[in-house]
Write an enzyme that holds these catalytic residues in place. Sequence first.
Site, PDB file in Angstrom:
ATOM      1  N   HIS A 224       0.803  -1.227   0.000  1.00  0.00           N
ATOM      2  CA  HIS A 224       0.000   0.000   0.000  1.00  0.00           C
ATOM      3  C   HIS A 224       0.832   1.271   0.000  1.00  0.00           C
ATOM      4  CE1 HIS A 224       0.993  -0.037   4.272  1.00  0.00           C
ATOM      5  NE2 HIS A 224       0.664   1.228   4.301  1.00  0.00           N
TER       6      HIS A 224
HETATM    7  C1  UD1 Z   1      -2.271   5.357   6.059  1.00  0.00           C
HETATM    8  C2  UD1 Z   1      -1.026   5.812   6.838  1.00  0.00           C
HETATM    9  C3  UD1 Z   1       0.039   4.747   6.749  1.00  0.00           C
HETATM   10  C4  UD1 Z   1      -0.486   3.397   7.154  1.00  0.00           C
HETATM   11  C5  UD1 Z   1      -1.710   3.067   6.316  1.00  0.00           C
HETATM   12  C6  UD1 Z   1      -2.325   1.734   6.657  1.00  0.00           C
HETATM   13  C7  UD1 Z   1      -0.509   8.231   6.919  1.00  0.00           C
HETATM   14  C8  UD1 Z   1       0.403   9.257   6.417  1.00  0.00           C
HETATM   15  N1  UD1 Z   1      -0.454   7.038   6.289  1.00  0.00           N
HETATM   16  O1  UD1 Z   1      -1.936   5.283   4.679  1.00  0.00           O
HETATM   17  O2  UD1 Z   1       1.106   5.105   7.614  1.00  0.00           O
HETATM   18  O3  UD1 Z   1       0.509   2.432   6.944  1.00  0.00           O
HETATM   19  O4  UD1 Z   1      -2.679   4.104   6.548  1.00  0.00           O
HETATM   20  O5  UD1 Z   1      -3.406   1.464   5.801  1.00  0.00           O
HETATM   21  O6  UD1 Z   1      -1.262   8.495   7.844  1.00  0.00           O
HETATM   22  N2  UD1 Z   1      -9.403   4.739   1.610  1.00  0.00           N
HETATM   23  C9  UD1 Z   1     -10.606   4.104   1.415  1.00  0.00           C
HETATM   24  N3  UD1 Z   1     -11.230   3.592   2.521  1.00  0.00           N
HETATM   25  C10 UD1 Z   1     -10.702   3.676   3.759  1.00  0.00           C
HETATM   26  C11 UD1 Z   1      -9.459   4.299   3.918  1.00  0.00           C
HETATM   27  C12 UD1 Z   1      -8.815   4.819   2.825  1.00  0.00           C
HETATM   28  O7  UD1 Z   1     -11.125   4.013   0.312  1.00  0.00           O
HETATM   29  O8  UD1 Z   1     -11.334   3.203   4.717  1.00  0.00           O
HETATM   30  C13 UD1 Z   1      -8.731   5.318   0.440  1.00  0.00           C
HETATM   31  C14 UD1 Z   1      -8.509   6.817   0.633  1.00  0.00           C
HETATM   32  O9  UD1 Z   1      -9.574   7.553   0.188  1.00  0.00           O
HETATM   33  C15 UD1 Z   1      -7.246   7.036  -0.162  1.00  0.00           C
HETATM   34  C16 UD1 Z   1      -6.502   5.738  -0.012  1.00  0.00           C
HETATM   35  O10 UD1 Z   1      -7.446   4.749   0.367  1.00  0.00           O
HETATM   36  O11 UD1 Z   1      -7.538   7.230  -1.517  1.00  0.00           O
HETATM   37  C17 UD1 Z   1      -5.391   5.809   0.983  1.00  0.00           C
HETATM   38  O12 UD1 Z   1      -5.826   6.242   2.250  1.00  0.00           O
HETATM   39  P1  UD1 Z   1      -4.972   7.308   3.099  1.00  0.00           P
HETATM   40  O13 UD1 Z   1      -5.748   7.730   4.273  1.00  0.00           O
HETATM   41  O14 UD1 Z   1      -4.422   8.355   2.208  1.00  0.00           O
HETATM   42  O15 UD1 Z   1      -3.715   6.587   3.672  1.00  0.00           O
HETATM   43  P2  UD1 Z   1      -3.090   5.144   3.563  1.00  0.00           P
HETATM   44  O16 UD1 Z   1      -2.409   4.979   2.249  1.00  0.00           O
HETATM   45  O17 UD1 Z   1      -4.082   4.101   3.978  1.00  0.00           O
END
Ligand code: UD1
Length: 384
Positions: A224
């Site tokens: 991820h």
């Molecule tokens: C975040 C953390 C990372 C951790 C990871 C575990 C930071 C900087 N990063 O990264 O340290 O290892 O979580 O997963 O805080 N999304 C969904 N549904 C959800 C959550 C996210 O669709 O329930 C989508 C978001 O809209 C986004 C993407 O997934 O497009 C990534 O989510 P984001 O919150 O940016 O961080 P992670 O990459 O998950």
Amino acid sequence: MWTIHLIVAARPNFMKVAPLYHALKSVGWANPVLIHTGQHYDLNMSDVFFQDLGLPEPDIHLGIGGGTHAEQTGSVMIEYEKILYETMPDFLVVVGDVNATMACTLAAMKVTYNQHSHSASSSGKLAKTRPVIGHLEAGLRSFDRSMPEEINRIVTDSLADVLWTPSPDGDDNLRSEGVDPDKIVRVGNIMLDSFEMLRNKIESESVLDEIRLDPGSYAVVTLHRPANVDVKHKLELLCKELVEIANDISICFPIHPRTKKNLLQYDLLSVLEQHDNIIILEPQNYIRFMSLVINCQYVITDSGGIQEETTYLGIPCLTIRPNTERPITVEMGTNVLCEIDNFRELAGEISNKYESNKPQVIDLWDGKTSGRVVESINKILMGR
Ligand code: UD1
């Protein structure tokens, strides 16, 4: 009663906060208040973890959701500051290295200096003194400032009042940054408290029957990190190599939303799905995921926590990253850092270690970390 705010935001936070929440609930002097910022909001990225880990509905939900780093950090600061002015806690616990870890620390740290400002308070109340701030999983450093998490770690550790570290390298990092040694308290790895709390359920979970895999016959893959999955040519190469590996061994791949979005955008998801030996799953709940891990031959990941869980369990792990903030996992011999263009070759080598790896004994990685954190909180509050 002392009021203690516990902040959760994203998936890796839930297994760190749950043991502490339960431990605080069981003492007579603490009122733990669970605050979810909402960074992870999907049922399978958040709610199912609350169920597995026995956590109640959060007391407060900030409802922030996704966004850029500045949007997430800024929104959490604004919303959490309002909560602070409404109900100033005695203690704030932040965990890990996600954006909310840094954002809540910053908001709580500066609330003192805003105490004469009515405009910062939605209720018009003035703040009493700021809470004591404790950072759980302090001191980890990848020494790679291109990682958003590294920035969150550095800022949080430079501000928090007590720094609970998981391993001696954390203590060393903090000391070399000039942190007052009295602030550093080694407590061990709290994530493993969750594993031990749920070990029986994990060991009796039937997810393998469901996906028709035999123990020891497959690899688990999780990816991820933006550095791996946001760049098209890297994701293409990752998929190509995974397809090659799947010619030799089944792959079980629970897909993170960020990765799924990019695989779809670059038209790569079907490349994986079409291979008979690649099983694509939605993100799994904690018990099912750990059941997949304890039964696999090896793991390929870019996660932080999984490096530690595999070390604790003695399972070979390939981490597709140029560095790790968890060097103890490499020193213990279970974890190997690798790159996109050599992980396939290393997968062949690491699979031979499957039989020989044994669970590793690391000081204070014993499932009893939450008790030590509670003791530390009590000592600090009693001494105020
Ligand atoms: C975040 C953390 C990372 C951790 C990871 C575990 C930071 C900087 N990063 O990264 O340290 O290892 O979580 O997963 O805080 N999304 C969904 N549904 C959800 C959550 C996210 O669709 O329930 C989508 C978001 O809209 C986004 C993407 O997934 O497009 C990534 O989510 P984001 O919150 O940016 O961080 P992670 O990459 O998950």
